[in-house]
Design an enzyme around this catalytic site. Structure first.
Site, short mmCIF file in Angstrom:
data_model
loop_
_atom_site.label_atom_id
_atom_site.label_comp_id
_atom_site.label_asym_id
_atom_site.label_seq_id
_atom_site.Cartn_x
_atom_site.Cartn_y
_atom_site.Cartn_z
N THR A 1 2.20 1.01 4.60
CA THR A 1 2.10 -0.42 4.31
C THR A 1 2.76 -1.29 5.38
O THR A 1 2.39 -2.45 5.56
CB THR A 1 2.76 -0.77 2.96
OG1 THR A 1 4.15 -0.45 3.03
CG2 THR A 1 2.11 -0.06 1.81
N ASP A 2 3.74 -0.71 6.10
CA ASP A 2 4.59 -1.57 6.94
C ASP A 2 3.85 -2.26 8.07
O ASP A 2 4.18 -3.39 8.43
CB ASP A 2 5.75 -0.75 7.51
CG ASP A 2 6.81 -0.45 6.46
OD1 ASP A 2 6.80 -1.09 5.40
OD2 ASP A 2 7.66 0.44 6.71
N SER B 1 3.94 4.34 9.45
CA SER B 1 3.18 3.35 10.24
C SER B 1 4.06 2.56 11.20
O SER B 1 3.55 1.90 12.11
CB SER B 1 2.36 2.43 9.34
OG SER B 1 3.17 1.51 8.67
N THR C 1 3.65 6.05 3.28
CA THR C 1 4.33 6.44 2.04
C THR C 1 3.37 7.12 1.08
O THR C 1 3.77 7.97 0.28
CB THR C 1 4.94 5.17 1.39
OG1 THR C 1 5.90 4.64 2.30
CG2 THR C 1 5.62 5.48 0.08
N1 ASP Z 1 7.34 3.09 6.22
C1 ASP Z 1 6.14 3.35 5.44
C2 ASP Z 1 4.96 3.22 6.37
O1 ASP Z 1 4.57 2.12 6.70
C3 ASP Z 1 6.05 2.37 4.33
C4 ASP Z 1 4.86 2.50 3.45
O2 ASP Z 1 3.89 3.18 3.71
O3 ASP Z 1 4.91 1.86 2.37
O4 ASP Z 1 4.43 4.22 6.78
#
Ligand code: ASP
Length: 318
Positions: free
Chosen positions: A94-95, A61, A14
């Site tokens: 983050t995921d 991710s 993100t």
């Molecule tokens: N779906 C995103 C990822 O993990 C979520 C994020 O980065 O907050 O790439």
């Protein structure tokens, strides 16, 4: 004094995401901007660090797997070996940051700061958090004392130990658990050292190319126990059970677990809860054991790593 030299490895997430409508930050495409574009939004960083860029891929991710972990590890290893680099920053979604951060922590001895960062809102959101997180991460990476902590994650002005990281909120800017993993705050950096040094196997990144299948099964009241047999039948070499409470194994699961451990398949008792450590139980064995402070995502990564490195199944759980 020479300007610190930082290697920035951008992998997507993100933090590199773009929303079609900046006022609607929940709808966006992760991994849309490259490393140079992220950095161009922060011209002030040029005054504190010389930043070299690498971009092995640019993905959400959730799309990552062992091959991507190995690609990141290779970039990190090159930065660790390069005398012209003082610190390393990795941007990531983050995921699945729990897995990547955990694996890097176990595979690299702390010789220079290794900082992962991320964001909860896309880069063009009206209230994007990525620019601040990336700034804090670069500041952390130019702080030599941070190296002693191993891999860390910087988000929302907090420093987390990668070893104990857990995402606990799907939307908040402070998306990672403050209880178990926070070891400092950043802005002006203050570090509260984590006294436990987790087991590591520095210099063995090739094991990321050998990771076996390990499944995580979520166990609720009345959950079907044949999921475990199905995992084994489909080639799982280890299983993590996300169990209620303190990793409590329901009686109905005992037979299936015994069947797995008799076949030398390790079973980890993790918890569905987001905080606290799962404690050892009297009937634990070398192949049925508690996840301790590791959540199900990290427990899976730890077991994959132990099997690939031909170490005892519980090696990375200390
Ligand atoms: N779906 C995103 C990822 O993990 C979520 C994020 O980065 O907050 O790439």
């Amino acid at each position: 004094m020479t300007t610190p030299r930082i290697l920035l490895i951008a992998t997507g997430g993100t933090i590199a995401g773009v929303a079609a409508d900046p006022s609607q930050p929940a709808h966006y495409q992760a991994g849309s901007l490259d490393a140079a574009t992220l950095l161009s939004a922060l011209p002030g960083l040029a005054g504190i660090a010389d930043i070299r860029l690498r971009q092995p891929f640019n993905l959400d991710s959730c799309e990552l797997g062992p091959a991507h972990w190995l690609a990141i590890a290779r970039e990190v290893a090159a930065g660790m070996d390069d005398a012209a680099i003082d610190g390393i920053v990795v941007t990531h979604g983050t995921d699945t940051l729990e897995e990547t951060a955990f694996l890097l922590d176990r595979l690299f001895a702390p010789t220079k700061p290794l900082v992962l960062t991320c964001a909860m809102r896309p880069a063009n959101a009206l209230s994007a958090d990525g620019p601040s997180n990336l700034t804090r991460a670069i500041e952390a990476a130019i702080t030599p004392a941070l190296a002693a902590l191993g891999t860390v994650v910087v988000i929302d002005e907090r420093i987390h130990a990668a070893a104990w990281l857990r995402k606990h909120d799907a939307r908040a800017l402070d998306a990672f658990d403050h209880g178990g993993s926070t070891i400092g705050r950043c802005g002006p950096i203050a570090i509260d050292f984590e006294p436990r040094v987790p087991p590591r196997i520095p210099g063995r990144i090739e094991v990321l190319g050998l990771l076996p299948r390990v499944d995580v099964l979520w166990v609720g009241p009345g959950s079907a126990t044949d999921l475990l047999a199905a995992a084994l039948a489909n080639g799982a070499c280890g299983v993590v059970l996300a169990l209620p409470g303190n990793g409590t194994l329901p009686t109905a699961w005992r037979k299936a677990v015994d069947h797995a451990t008799k076949r030398q398949v390790a079973v980890v008792r993790a918890s569905r809860t987001s905080r606290g450590a799962v404690s050892a139980a009297p009937d634990d064995t070398p192949l049925l054991f508690a996840a301790g402070r590791l959540g199900p995502a990290q427990a899976r990564a730890a077991l994959m790593l132990a099997i690939a490195a031909q170490l005892p199944a519980d090696h990375f759980f200390g």
